[in-house]
Design a protein around this motif. Sequence first.
Motif: not given
Length: 361
Positions: A165, A168, A171-172, A175, A194, A201-203, A205-206, A352
Amino acid sequence: MRRTHGRVIDVDSLADFDGRLRSGARSLDGWRLRGIDLGERGAELRSLEVSGALFLGCLLRPEDGESVRSRGAIVFPAIPDVPVDTYRSRLYRPEELYDDADYLRSTDARVYAWSQHENSTDTALAQALHDHSIGQALEEWRQDRRLVGVMGGHSTGRGTPAYADGARLGQLLSRTLTVASGGGPGAMEAVNLGGYLAGYGERAVTEAVRMLETVPSFVPSIGDWARAAFEVRSRFPEGTDSLGIPTWHYGHEPPNVFASAIAKYFRNAQREAILLEICEAGIVFLPGAGGTVQEIFQDACENYYADESSTAPMVLVGREYWTERHPAWPLLQSLAKGRPMEEHVHLVDTVDEAAAVVQER
């Protein structure tokens, strides 16, 4: 050559000094000369106007030092046997602090050991001068950047949902903003991770979280923990800038390597106050314990006395956590009631939602 605000000019190398003189400089008013060996520049110094100059840790012949002092310059001598540059003009990079494969031989570890075992006037002076210099470097670094802070616990393990979390969220937020954290492990590392991967991109981070979970904590080995992070940086070399503001006050909190710029302080109180002060886009509070709760109410105090124009958002993530487990939210709500800050305090359930609140402002 580089210049900071107003008439302040930072000169950090002999080549820069010589270049400015070749370009016609005849007055050093407003110059900050840092750590330069000027032992062979006595003739040049005697020919220059030096009133208003600062010589910080420079090597000067005794007669040259006396000459520039008598003509209005201020000279701060180098402090011997200090493992840090007390007059440094730039923030740290991760590679500087982790400059040895054996963490115990790294700059970060050696500085911490020195700070704990040395107890003299020179030590206190060196630490104060260092932290002042870091503050000035941070002011320069954050120009043209809009910072959002994220606070959270240092014990959040890699591979946990809370860590994912945090990554994420970083990263959000990255932006549109520059992420700042306390610069340590746990949730702080996750947020800087992040931020570092904002352009991937999200991949990414995963994948990065999966790479890191093989070494879930900096205990028992800080070296292994840091190496896993540097492997992620090698896998994703084009990272986005973010900021970490850790402290040597806590030896058990090593700095994370995903912050591209590290403002590391000796004094924890100074570090915490600065982190809250510079995050003008607001602060998001992830679940944490004593330190995070303290930061919530430090920030609340600033907003409580602020007018509408200078009130920044406060976003607490985790409704159950902040109302039941550590019920900071009811007290924060009651403090905010009827104040300009009231509409700027928020309680949300997801990262989010938290990112949306901050970015709507």
